[in-house]
Design an enzyme around this catalytic site. Structure first.
Site, PDB file in Angstrom:
ATOM      1  N   ASP A 188       0.857  -1.177   0.000  1.00 22.15           N
ATOM      2  CA  ASP A 188       0.000   0.000   0.000  1.00 22.15           C
ATOM      3  C   ASP A 188       0.895   1.229   0.000  1.00 22.15           C
ATOM      4  OD1 ASP A 188      -2.662   1.375   0.494  1.00 22.15           O
ATOM      5  OD2 ASP A 188      -1.488   2.096   2.195  1.00 22.15           O
ATOM      6  N   GLU A 275      -1.927  -1.326  -5.549  1.00 19.32           N
ATOM      7  CA  GLU A 275      -3.127  -0.641  -6.001  1.00 19.32           C
ATOM      8  C   GLU A 275      -2.818   0.103  -7.286  1.00 19.32           C
ATOM      9  OE1 GLU A 275      -5.887   1.432  -2.752  1.00 19.32           O
ATOM     10  OE2 GLU A 275      -3.768   1.388  -2.336  1.00 19.32           O
ATOM     11  N   ASP A 356      -3.289   1.944   6.794  1.00  8.67           N
ATOM     12  CA  ASP A 356      -2.376   1.458   5.760  1.00  8.67           C
ATOM     13  C   ASP A 356      -2.111  -0.044   5.892  1.00  8.67           C
ATOM     14  OD1 ASP A 356      -2.240   4.102   5.016  1.00  8.67           O
ATOM     15  OD2 ASP A 356      -0.442   4.490   6.215  1.00  8.67           O
TER      16      ASP A 356
END
Ligand SMILES: [Zn+2]
Length: 405
Positions: A188, A275, A356
């Site tokens: 992340d 992502e 996170d």
């Protein structure tokens, strides 16, 4: 076994003598001259809506400064580069603007090709031999390559350093592959920490390197000092040089950090999930500065090609996958989680989440391909009956307070 060849570029610092500096300056100047001449002709034809004819450097032969001394292959390459720039522009006008005129102040470079071994590297004497230069240029060969040299691009940065980027045709051998210790990993990317990583062994956070933070502070100071100086003065030139040096330092240091981190992640894990951060969308918002500074898109590019080199799987999840909003424990979707909320409490199962870490765990699950976790559907079920599961008393209704539960 297939043995295709591949092109690889190796970049080295070079230390030209005064005579060689002069030769480079003449070649840069000549390439710039030809580029601007050809571009001008094309732009004018374009404005008059005439067909752009094939313009060649030979046309300006008599006007060339130092025409006899300069490497003619370099000029041929200018023509190719300009044609490519136009082709890109006509194919995609939004992404590729019309090519620009070159200024002496910009970064200077020229590319020349190896014809019958006209470009050679002496690994023992640390010398690079280029066409039209009788003596070799001192080169810092910090790594060895093996293969046939196709071309070299010599460049001068605007803080006065010289580099040679050598394009080599090598056998496409896989780089040395390390056995991965972890099956999968979720990464992340964030602003507060550069990245939060979860793999088979747990989660950890990667800080923005301190030297980069400090470097950026210094950059700001230098920028301010440069803008205060009187234009064209000696002090202004000194300040410009200091600023350029600092820019170069930061960009090198950041690249080094991104390369090392991506390599470490690729070495350790078989599947890497990130992502799709929609960099272009974010760049338009107020976050722009921090995003460009943190080098996210570069980092993803590095992960992607390193995954290919080392036989790993690289997965980029859809940007609508709600990795931060899903509770990794029960799959509840916390719909209205604002960006500034760093810790939240799941209203469905009562688990407290570091934003996170939770996101990276969800990405890690995607990497494992865990069949029982189908985050989106599960979230929908939970959305319909959010009170079915026990709650911890200290959680507020929205489950989005930044207090410890
Ligand atoms: Zn939950």
């Amino acid at each position: 076994m297939r043995r295709a060849s591949a092109l690889k570029a190796y970049k080295y610092r070079i230390y030209p003598t005064n005579a060689q500096v002069l030769f480079f300056a003449k070649t840069f100047g000549c390439c710039r001259f030809v580029w601007n001449k050809m571009l001008n002709e094309k732009v004018q034809a374009y404005a008059k809506k005439e067909r752009i004819s094939g313009v060649t450097p030979a046309k300006y032969k008599d006007e060339f400064p130092f025409r006899k001394e300069v490497d003619s292959l370099a000029l041929g390459n200018v023509k190719l580069q300009l044609e490519k720039a136009f082709k890109n522009h006509f194919r995609n006008r939004k992404q590729f603007k019309l090519p620009k005129f070159k200024k002496k102040r910009d970064k200077q470079s020229y590319t020349t090709n190896s014809v019958r071994d006209s470009i050679r590297v002496d690994f023992e004497k640390n010398l690079l031999y280029l066409p039209k230069l009788r003596e070799g240029v001192k080169i810092e060969l910090h790594r060895i390559f093996d293969g046939k040299i196709k071309s070299v691009t010599v460049s001068r940065t605007n803080d006065g350093k010289y580099y040679a980027s050598i394009l080599v045709e090598t056998e496409n051998r896989r780089n040395k592959v390390v056995e991965p210790k972890s099956k999968a990993c979720g990464v992340d990317l964030g602003l507060e920490h550069f990245a939060t990583v979860t793999n088979d062994f747990g989660s950890y956070k990667v800080e923005h390197p301190k030297y980069l933070r400090r470097g950026e502070e210094r950059l700001k100071r230098l920028q301010k000092s440069f803008s205060k100086k009187q234009k064209g003065s000696k002090n202004s030139e000194k300040a410009r040089l200091r600023l350029a040096r600092q820019h170069a330092y930061i960009s090198n240091a950041r690249n080094d950090f991104l390369h090392k981190l991506s390599k470490a992640i690729i070495d350790e894990n078989q599947v890497v999930v990130v992502e799709d951060i929609n960099v272009k969308g974010l760049l338009k918002t107020r976050l722009a500065k921090s995003v460009t500074d943190s080098g996210w898109s570069k980092f993803l590019t590095y992960l992607k090609y390193k995954a290919e080199w080392y036989g790993r799987t690289f997965i980029q999840v859809d940007r609508f996958f709600p990795s931060s909003k899903l509770c990794h424990r029960c799959g509840h979707k916390n719909g209205d989680l604002a960006l500034h909320v760093r810790t939240w409490c799941c209203p469905a199962c009562g688990e407290t989440h570091d934003r996170d870490v939770n996101a990276s765990i969800n990405l890690y699950f995607v990497g494992l391909g865990r069949p029982e976790v189908k985050p989106v559907e599960q979230a929908l079920v939970d959305d319909r009956s959010p009170h079915g599961l026990p709650k911890k008393p200290s959680c507020d209704e929205a489950g989005s307070l930044t207090v410890e539960c």
